[in-house]
Scaffold this motif. Structure first.
Motif, PDB file in Angstrom:
ATOM      1  N   ARG A 163       0.834  -1.195   0.000  1.00 28.59           N
ATOM      2  CA  ARG A 163       0.000   0.000   0.000  1.00 28.59           C
ATOM      3  C   ARG A 163       0.875   1.254   0.000  1.00 28.59           C
ATOM      4  N   ASN A 164       1.931   1.212   0.831  1.00 27.85           N
ATOM      5  CA  ASN A 164       2.841   2.353   0.882  1.00 27.85           C
ATOM      6  C   ASN A 164       3.439   2.636  -0.486  1.00 27.85           C
ATOM      7  N   GLU A 210       0.981   4.198  -2.837  1.00 22.43           N
ATOM      8  CA  GLU A 210       0.743   5.593  -2.455  1.00 22.43           C
ATOM      9  C   GLU A 210       1.868   6.493  -2.963  1.00 22.43           C
TER      10      GLU A 210
END
Lengths: 54, 826
Positions: B171-172, B175
């Motif tokens: 997810r990081n 992003e």
């Protein structure tokens, strides 16, 4: 001056291409590690003794 | 290089203890080393031809443990279950796998790992992400087993842990990548649109014909509209989210300005005539995105909870099966399995002892410094360390249901207490936003009465000029630069806003065991009873204690010359016995030592004493101290001079805690406390209006670290504490904490300067904009310039000279304050 009617849309197309290329690079991990590649240049010895093939 | 000072270890940069003369040959030159651990690692690095690591690095490593790591330590990682659970198959028999590494601090670490592990036969690729300490590995398990890779990493001091596939790294990454795309699109778009705008401005001077001007307008629109809609969606979405929740966020006026300017410009281009603001909008979006990206990166660098749990557990466990013991990885264990745990090993799961008896060190969980004896049918907890003995354990609770996980959950709850500052900032922002929106509205209405053509430009100028950009950027930029400065000091910052709070701290809560005192013990005093030679006594004791793994034995370890001991035996909870040169000796509790001669013994004074006796009677008393860390006295004095109230909170017994407290002159003492009690103390102080800094090291400190306003953990301590801490202090001494406290006011000063600068800018620019003196493009430039000024001001904090001064100061004060550092504990 009519040439700008060609050149400026051309510049827009180039920009779109540049963005597409950048998106491709991001997708292929080119921007995930911005620190270590800077040091790779400093390695004098060649990489032929590195066994990892693949 | 400035960090290689005289008297400091070439590898870890810490002072070399008196009497140590170790040299390692690095690049052909003899370099001083502080311990065998550093010596081993440095030699390893040099032998691999990677000595340039020392030139590249810009953060000092932690002092490595002296422990030979062999592939057997990780043998369970070669099991198919691990491969199928953690790794993803790639082409050509290769597998992809992520490892979480400890102690990765700088690019040089990544380079070192890349070279050292990348040279293994089966490793196709290893990429280390410095920001989150993860290694992404592509390897062939047939050619190089994972255990060999893990052992290599561990031998350099980068202890690896299997990365749970649940962790939010993916997810990081998404992003970060998304943000990069926004920025580049906005940046390229900005260049294009500004070049058209410039052409128009120049054309206005030289007389551009109407068709060309119209063409420039249209092409600006064609570029700007998609760019604004794409790159700006971050702001629109966030503004929308806050609006539907009925709140006011910074993004509301920002989005309002963007969309208003964009759509009015589109309207003007298509149907009307008048000024357009395509260039201003795109530029505005680009600069705002740059600031947001910096904040995003800083936020992602904060540690991950999930991996922290894995770090406190062992790498593998010895499971008992019908065919005997086998090493398995933790994911293969199930409730009801029986595992064998020997001395020096960490317990993998909560369970009941079904065989054997052990001394268990639960200090990481409870803070209690003395190991407890556990026998059959006693329960033991995952994460505690077996000091002595061997046992068979029947597993009852695993993974998420262990007591350790309970602490982790408690810490998650404690974190929710933290964003008080953030809440206040949000409330302030809401007021500011409401003010700006009203201001813009009023200005627009007034101008509508005076001159309708001016209304739109004025509203836009007001919205853009008052953009709290500098306000929003000033603090994070200063903090990020300060984080770099602190890293040079040996203090790593995982939550930068902590620096803002650090100078406003009113109370400091300290842990005792492992924080104020060293984890190892040492001999404080020797009372020989028959005029014996003290060196000889120490030697005897050193040889005898070789058999023991009790913490007291660490006090004698340095005196063991390796001489022979016959019939050596460690008696749990009593002491050690052995025969040296034909003479039987006993060393340990008075009652145990006295059994040899038959005379009873009484301890000669307060403190923890062990007796050495032969058949002839008592030979000597040794007082065992748990020494204070270097710089502890100086730290406490410094804090007191700075007007802070100091609390000592420990899970240890009252007499031990009181002794340390009186030695250091700390009045507020809380002993025998569980993690929840410490957290309660901090929350009580906070409720009274105090700003509390917590300094700790163990797992039991983790919840309170999460609940304090500012938390500092020692790098030597438990990983889970480190991931919870805002500041991680490397090195053995406490001098770096003093330095951090000393540097913090400077950080605060720069933050204040930045806030003042941006406030002044906003306050002065706003009336001008409302009065119609500022066209939107000038507003955008003014906004950017003010941002630039605060950024440059903030960067001053990362400068090397500033830090070096603090480091020298702290080094000298640590020296002055460290001398009478030993004190007895029971």
């Amino acid at each position: 001056m009519n040439i700008i009617y060609v050149l400026i849309p051309l510049s827009v197309i180039l920009m779109v291409l540049a963005i597409a290329f950048f998106f491709w690079a991001v997708k292929n991990d080119q921007f995930d590690d911005l620190d270590t590649p800077a040091l790779d240049v400093l390695d004098e010895d060649d990489e032929k003794d590195r066994g990892g093939e693949g | 290089m400035d960090r290689h000072q005289d008297g400091a270890c070439w590898h870890c940069g810490q002072p070399i203890p008196a009497g140590v003369d170790l040299r390692a040959h690095i690049g052909g030159e003899a370099r001083a080393m502080c311990c065998h651990g550093c010596h081993t690692v440095a030699s390893l690095i040099d032998q691999a031809g990677l000595g340039r690591y020392y030139e590249f690095r810009d953060a000092l490593p932690e002092r490595p443990e002296l422990k030979d790591t062999v592939a057997e330590d990780y043998v369970a990682w070669d099991r198919p279950a691990v491969l199928s659970h953690y790794a993803k198959p790639d082409c050509d028999g290769l597998y992809r796998l992520s490892l979480v590494l400890e102690n990765v601090h700088c690019t040089a670490c990544a380079w070192l790992i890349h070279r050292f592990v990348g040279s293994l036969k089966g490793v196709a690729e290893i990429r280390v992400d410095v920001t989150d300490g993860r290694a992404h590995l592509r390897y062939n398990p047939e050619r190089t087993p994972l255990s060999e890779i893990a052992a290599r990493l561990a031998s350099l001091g980068y202890r690896p842990h299997l990365d749970s596939p649940l962790a939010g790294t993916a997810r990081n990454q998404t992003e970060r990548r998304q943000m990069l795309k926004y920025i580049v699109v906005a940046g390229l778009g900005m260049m294009q649109v500004m070049s058209y705008a410039l052409a128009k401005y120049i054309g206005a001077w030289q007389g551009m014909d109407a068709d060309t001007e119209r063409f420039f307008l249209l092409i600006s629109m064609v570029v700007a509209v998609p760019v604004c809609l794409y790159s700006g969606q971050l702001f629109y979405k966030s503004a929308w989210r806050t609006l539907i929740q009925g709140r006011m966020g910074m993004d509301v006026p920002v989005s309002a300005a963007m969309l208003l300017a964009l759509f009015s410009s589109v309207f003007i281009t298509l149907f009307g005539s008048g000024p357009v603001y395509f260039d201003s909008v795109v530029m505005f979006i680009f600069f705002l995105l740059l600031g947001r990206y910096a904040v995003l990166v800083a936020r992602q660098n904060a540690g991950q909870l999930h991996s922290a749990l894995a770090r406190s557990l062992p790498v593998q466990a010895r499971r008992l099966t019908g065919q005997g013991p086998e090493m398995v990885s933790l994911i293969e264990l199930e409730a009801g399995d029986r595992v064998q745990v020997g001395s020096g090993e960490t317990i993998p799961a909560d369970g009941r002892i079904v065989g054997g008896s052990v001394m268990v060190d639960e200090s990481l969980l409870s803070g209690e410094s003395v190991p407890r004896r556990r026998v059959i049918d006693d329960r033991v907890l995952a994460g505690s360390l077996v000091r002595e003995g061997q046992m068979t354990l029947e597993i009852e609770e695993l993974g998420q249901s262990t007591a350790l996980s309970g602490i982790v959950r408690m810490l998650d709850q404690a974190r929710t207490y933290k964003p008080r500052m953030a809440l206040m900032a949000d409330r302030l922002a809401a007021w500011f936003v409401a003010f700006v929106l009203t201001g813009a509205g009023v200005a627009g209405l007034v101008w509508w009465q005076i001159d309708p053509a001016m209304a739109l430009p004025v509203v836009l100028a007001v919205l853009v000029v008052s953009c709290p950009c500098a306000l929003a950027l000033g603090t994070p930029v200063a903090l990020a630069a300060a984080a770099r400065g602190f890293a040079r000091l040996g203090v790593l910052i995982s939550r930068p806003d902590a620096l803002e709070i650090l100078p406003r701290i009113s109370h400091v809560v300290l842990d005792k065991t492992g924080t104020l005192t060293l984890p190892e013990m040492r001999i404080g005093q020797i009372m020989s009873s028959q005029g014996q030679d003290e060196d000889r006594l120490r030697l005897l004791a050193g040889r005898l204690e070789r058999a023991s793994r009790h913490p007291v034995a660490s006090a004698f370890a340095g005196y063991d010359d390796g001489g022979e001991v016959e019939a050596a035996d460690a008696v749990t909870a009593a002491g050690v016995a052995g025969v040296i040169d034909g003479v039987p000796y006993r060393l340990g509790k008075p009652s145990f030592a006295a059994e040899l001669s038959g005379n009873s013994l009484t301890e000669p004074g307060p403190g923890q004493w062990v007796a050495l006796a032969s058949e002839a009677g008592l030979l000597a008393w040794f007082r065992i101290d748990s020494p204070l860390r270097e710089g502890a006295t100086a730290l406490i004095e410094g804090l007191r001079e700075a007007g802070m109230e100091i609390w000592l909170a420990s899970g240890d017994r009252a007499e031990n805690v009181d002794r340390v407290a009186s030695k250091l002159g700390i009045d507020n003492v809380l002993s025998d406390c569980a993690p929840a009690d410490k957290l309660a103390l901090v929350q009580r102080l906070q409720a009274e209006g105090a700003r509390v800094a917590m300094i700790g090291d163990g797992i039991n400190d983790a919840p309170v670290l999460a609940g304090a306003d500012v938390s500092m953990a020692l790098a030597e301590g438990a990983d889970i504490a480190r991931t919870q801490a805002d500041l991680v202090v490397t090195g053995k001494g406490l001098g770096r904490i003093s330095a951090a406290f000393a540097l913090a006011p400077r950080v605060r000063r720069v933050v204040r300067q930045n806030l003042a600068l941006s406030f002044t800018y906003n306050a002065t620019a706003l009336p001008f904009a409302a009065a119609g003196f500022v066209p939107p493009w000038l507003a955008a430039i003014g906004m950017s310039a003010s941002s630039l000024v605060v950024v440059m001001n903030g960067y001053r904090l990362g400068r090397a000279e500033l830090v070096r001064g603090e480091r020298e100061k702290s080094a000298s004060s640590a020296k002055a304050g460290s001398e009478p550092a030993a004190l007895p504990t029971a």
